[in-house]
Design a protein around this motif. Structure first.
Motif, mmCIF file in Angstrom:
data_model
loop_
_atom_site.group_PDB
_atom_site.id
_atom_site.type_symbol
_atom_site.label_atom_id
_atom_site.label_comp_id
_atom_site.label_asym_id
_atom_site.label_seq_id
_atom_site.Cartn_x
_atom_site.Cartn_y
_atom_site.Cartn_z
ATOM 1 N N GLY A 273 0.778 -1.243 0.000
ATOM 2 C CA GLY A 273 0.000 0.000 0.000
ATOM 3 C C GLY A 273 0.799 1.276 0.000
ATOM 4 O O GLY A 273 0.312 2.303 -0.445
ATOM 5 N N GLU A 274 1.999 1.269 0.517
ATOM 6 C CA GLU A 274 2.845 2.467 0.507
ATOM 7 C C GLU A 274 4.281 2.009 0.720
ATOM 8 O O GLU A 274 4.521 0.822 0.990
ATOM 9 C CB GLU A 274 2.419 3.468 1.581
ATOM 10 N N GLU A 275 5.218 2.954 0.630
ATOM 11 C CA GLU A 275 6.621 2.550 0.687
ATOM 12 C C GLU A 275 6.981 1.909 2.033
ATOM 13 O O GLU A 275 6.677 2.427 3.102
ATOM 14 C CB GLU A 275 7.530 3.756 0.447
ATOM 15 N N ASN A 295 7.698 -7.239 0.994
ATOM 16 C CA ASN A 295 7.198 -5.973 0.454
ATOM 17 C C ASN A 295 6.390 -6.333 -0.783
ATOM 18 O O ASN A 295 6.891 -7.046 -1.664
ATOM 19 C CB ASN A 295 8.351 -5.055 0.071
ATOM 20 N N THR A 296 5.137 -5.897 -0.843
ATOM 21 C CA THR A 296 4.331 -6.156 -2.037
ATOM 22 C C THR A 296 3.812 -4.824 -2.545
ATOM 23 O O THR A 296 3.676 -3.863 -1.786
ATOM 24 C CB THR A 296 3.140 -7.100 -1.757
ATOM 25 N N GLY A 298 1.080 -2.872 -5.531
ATOM 26 C CA GLY A 298 0.072 -2.937 -6.587
ATOM 27 C C GLY A 298 -1.030 -1.930 -6.354
ATOM 28 O O GLY A 298 -1.246 -1.503 -5.234
ATOM 29 N N THR A 300 -5.218 -0.813 -6.793
ATOM 30 C CA THR A 300 -6.552 -1.431 -6.781
ATOM 31 C C THR A 300 -6.901 -1.974 -8.172
ATOM 32 O O THR A 300 -7.519 -3.033 -8.299
ATOM 33 C CB THR A 300 -7.586 -0.348 -6.363
ATOM 34 N N ASP A 386 2.736 5.581 -11.322
ATOM 35 C CA ASP A 386 3.891 5.462 -10.424
ATOM 36 C C ASP A 386 5.163 5.486 -11.268
ATOM 37 O O ASP A 386 5.210 4.863 -12.336
ATOM 38 C CB ASP A 386 3.871 4.117 -9.663
ATOM 39 N N ILE A 398 10.074 1.191 -7.044
ATOM 40 C CA ILE A 398 9.195 2.338 -7.248
ATOM 41 C C ILE A 398 9.927 3.576 -6.744
ATOM 42 O O ILE A 398 10.625 3.517 -5.722
ATOM 43 C CB ILE A 398 7.828 2.146 -6.542
ATOM 44 N N ARG A 401 4.957 8.534 -6.739
ATOM 45 C CA ARG A 401 3.868 8.889 -7.645
ATOM 46 C C ARG A 401 4.391 9.889 -8.667
ATOM 47 O O ARG A 401 5.169 10.792 -8.335
ATOM 48 C CB ARG A 401 2.721 9.567 -6.877
ATOM 49 N N LYS A 497 -2.811 4.789 5.016
ATOM 50 C CA LYS A 497 -1.557 5.270 4.421
ATOM 51 C C LYS A 497 -1.353 6.729 4.836
ATOM 52 O O LYS A 497 -2.323 7.434 5.102
ATOM 53 C CB LYS A 497 -1.637 5.241 2.893
HETATM 54 P P1 AMP Z 1 -4.292 1.721 -3.886
HETATM 55 O O1 AMP Z 1 -4.942 1.607 -5.214
HETATM 56 O O2 AMP Z 1 -5.043 2.583 -2.911
HETATM 57 O O3 AMP Z 1 -3.973 0.381 -3.306
HETATM 58 O O4 AMP Z 1 -2.913 2.491 -4.088
HETATM 59 C C1 AMP Z 1 -1.978 1.985 -4.980
HETATM 60 C C2 AMP Z 1 -0.761 2.868 -4.926
HETATM 61 O O5 AMP Z 1 -0.125 2.762 -3.643
HETATM 62 C C3 AMP Z 1 0.291 2.438 -5.909
HETATM 63 O O6 AMP Z 1 0.002 2.900 -7.207
HETATM 64 C C4 AMP Z 1 1.540 3.060 -5.296
HETATM 65 O O7 AMP Z 1 1.591 4.446 -5.572
HETATM 66 C C5 AMP Z 1 1.290 2.874 -3.805
HETATM 67 N N1 AMP Z 1 1.930 1.633 -3.333
HETATM 68 C C6 AMP Z 1 1.369 0.421 -3.184
HETATM 69 N N2 AMP Z 1 2.258 -0.482 -2.707
HETATM 70 C C7 AMP Z 1 3.434 0.181 -2.555
HETATM 71 C C8 AMP Z 1 4.756 -0.188 -2.126
HETATM 72 N N3 AMP Z 1 5.047 -1.416 -1.716
HETATM 73 N N4 AMP Z 1 5.712 0.768 -2.145
HETATM 74 C C9 AMP Z 1 5.447 2.037 -2.542
HETATM 75 N N5 AMP Z 1 4.219 2.451 -2.945
HETATM 76 C C10 AMP Z 1 3.227 1.535 -2.966
#
Ligand code: AMP
Length: 512
Positions: A273-275, A295-296, A298, A300, A386, A398, A401, A497
């Motif tokens: 979900g975030e870094e 670390n995963t 993706g 939505t 991204d 990554i 954004r 997040k």
């Molecule tokens: P969401 O659709 O709300 O799950 O947000 C997806 C966005 O969260 C991605 O396009 C990335 O910008 C960010 N994100 C998801 N996973 C990561 C991660 N492991 N590291 C950095 N950013 C992430």
């Protein structure tokens, strides 16, 4: 290999009838309850003669009735739209207007008077009464193939939320990955159920658990919001698998009990979900030296997550920023520079996702669909927005954004890169860098929002001076913020997040 999720969950449930499936702070349900409740609800739904495959909106928190309701709906051919209790009224109205559900299942009281909605509302008492009826139900028209399994709404801070229908096959591909060798999770594990169902990361625990005879340890939002209560209940959950955002992991690290000595069964950490920063993983390894930390990554639009890797001690010792991993089976991520695929190792560009996890598009929104979804060699693809790159070993990284990339006095600046730079200071625990814009919308300088480490300075001015000195040679001069604001914690979005856009808006109250 799971071919059909509903059949697979039913088979797991039938083979483990007395096994605990769901535990919400001591309110427990076994797999027999999962079967009975979902079958009874599916039978009731069939009798309502709702439009075939029309979605059902579920309004609630972390209750068993949410998951059993999703499954019952799926058995009767209906996708679920999870909406968190107390969501903003315009957001819920926009979801109703876009998805047009003919049934709202109100697990928590639904403030119907606030909405323009003329379908059926089923309250929790009535639902529980339906669940209790033991019926024999033959699953004949469950959601399968390309039919929508769930519809989630993006949590964008501006504009209307976009609906993302994820098909059965999209999410089935994800589920098989979670159950496979990349994570190597044993069956029968207990999973932390903290992320709201309206955040797709929740599938990492609830689907994985239900497909492997696990137990979901659900934590209601009001407990998550009360640190004292959260920290008291944490060691008593006997968790095996943590699933959540790095921000939530940071929150748990505030508790001294969040450690292998107090929680010896907790072995797996799956972040999304975030870094995930080096600093978070270092602190986690210090508490849980033998943990498997993943670390995963993706969006939505590509069904929860599509890259992953296990973070090693070597990575945290040698890297500044952690990779997001390798592609899951069935998906290829590539880097795009404008309209072209960039094949050069290390070259920066937009991350594009291609393959069987990618949604068909946004619900009833052809314009937005055309902006982000396209085909590469006949395979469905999505532009993530991204920025990233691929290293020679195939690991994906990554950068941040694309819309958090600004021009500052001619320099291209990634806000995440500034943050990483700031966090090199021994005085900073966590930081967020935001631009300050002028009336023409040009970035003038950077503001750092900082959670400081405990220190001996008497004034913020002294602390700022010490931070600046500590960062000499550690961060490019043009990236050094001109203003430092000290905070105890950062605002977070509904999905847990860090709400960077909210901080940008706060720093720029007159800009739109
Ligand atoms: P969401 O659709 O709300 O799950 O947000 C997806 C966005 O969260 C991605 O396009 C990335 O910008 C960010 N994100 C998801 N996973 C990561 C991660 N492991 N590291 C950095 N950013 C992430």
């Amino acid at each position: 290999m799971v071919k059909n999720i509903i059949q697979a969950i039913d088979a797991t449930a039938k083979a483990h009838l007395d096994q605990l499936a769901f535990d919400e702070m001591g309110v427990t349900h076994n797999y027999r309850d999962v079967l009975t409740a979902s079958n009874s609800f599916a039978a009731w739904l069939d009798a309502q003669e709702l439009p075939a495959n029309g979605p059902i909106l579920f309004y609630g928190d972390h209750q068993f009735e949410m998951v059993a309701g999703f499954l019952g709906g799926l058995k009767a051919g209906h996708a679920y739209i999870p909406v968190e209790t107390a969501s903003a009224i315009p957001r819920v109205q926009s979801i109703i207007d876009t998805a047009k559900p003919q049934l709202i299942v109100a697990i928590d009281p639904f403030p119907a008077d606030n909405f323009n909605y003329d379908g059926i509302i089923l309250d929790r008492t009535s639902l529980v009464a339906i669940f209790a009826k033991a019926v024999t139900y033959q699953v004949t028209h469950a959601v399968s193939g390309m039919l929508p399994f769930y519809i989630l709404f993006t949590s964008g801070t501006t504009g209307s939320p976009k609906g993302v229908p994820i098909s059965h096959d999209n999410i089935c591909s994800f589920a098989n990955w979670m159950l496979g060798p990349d994570f190597n999770l044993p069956a029968g594990q207990t999973y932390l159920g903290q992320t709201p169902f309206s955040f797709d990361v929740s599938h990492m625990y609830w689907l994985t658990s239900m497909l492997s005879a696990g137990t979901i340890k659900a934590i209601p939002s009001k407990v998550v919001q009360n640190l004292g209560q959260l920290f008291t209940c944490l060691p008593k959950l006997y968790l095996n698998v943590f699933v959540g955002t790095p921000s939530f992991g940071e929150m748990l690290l505030l508790s001294p009990d969040f450690s292998a000595s107090k929680m010896p069964s907790l072995k797996y950490f799956i972040f999304c979900g975030e870094e995930l920063t080096v600093s978070t993983v270092k602190r986690l390894f210090a508490r849980f030296p033998d943990a498997h930390i993943f670390n995963t990554y993706g969006p939505t639009e590509a069904a929860v997550a599509i890259t992953s890797c296990e973070i090693t001690h070597e990575m945290v010792d040698t890297l500044e920023r952690l990779p997001i991993g390798y592609d899951k089976p069935g998906v290829t991520t590539s880097i795009w520079d404008g309209k072209q695929q960039v094949t050069e190792v290390g070259k920066h560009g937009e991350i594009v996702i291609t393959g069987d996890s990618v949604a068909a598009g946004y619900l009833n929104n052809p314009t937005k669909t055309a902006e982000s979804f396209f085909q590469i060699d006949g395979r469905q693809s999505y532009r993530t927005g991204d920025a990233g790159f691929i290293t020679a070993d195939g690991l994906r990284h990554i950068i941040g954004r694309m819309d958090f990339q600004i021009k500052l006095h001619g320099f291209r600046v990634e806000l995440d890169e500034v943050r990483t730079g700031l966090e090199r200071s021994a005085y900073i625990k966590q930081a967020v860098a935001v631009p300050k814009y002028n009336q023409q919308g040009q970035a003038q300088h950077l503001i750092a929002y900082v959670i400081a480490k405990p220190n001996h300075f008497e004034t913020e001015r002294e602390l700022t001076a010490a931070i600046r000195t500590s960062l000499k040679g550690q961060i490019m001069n043009y990236m050094m913020p001109t203003q430092f604001k000290y905070v105890a914690h950062f605002p977070t979005s509904a999905n847990g997040k860090i709400a960077v856009k909210q901080l940008i808006a706060e720093a720029n109250p007159t800009c739109h």
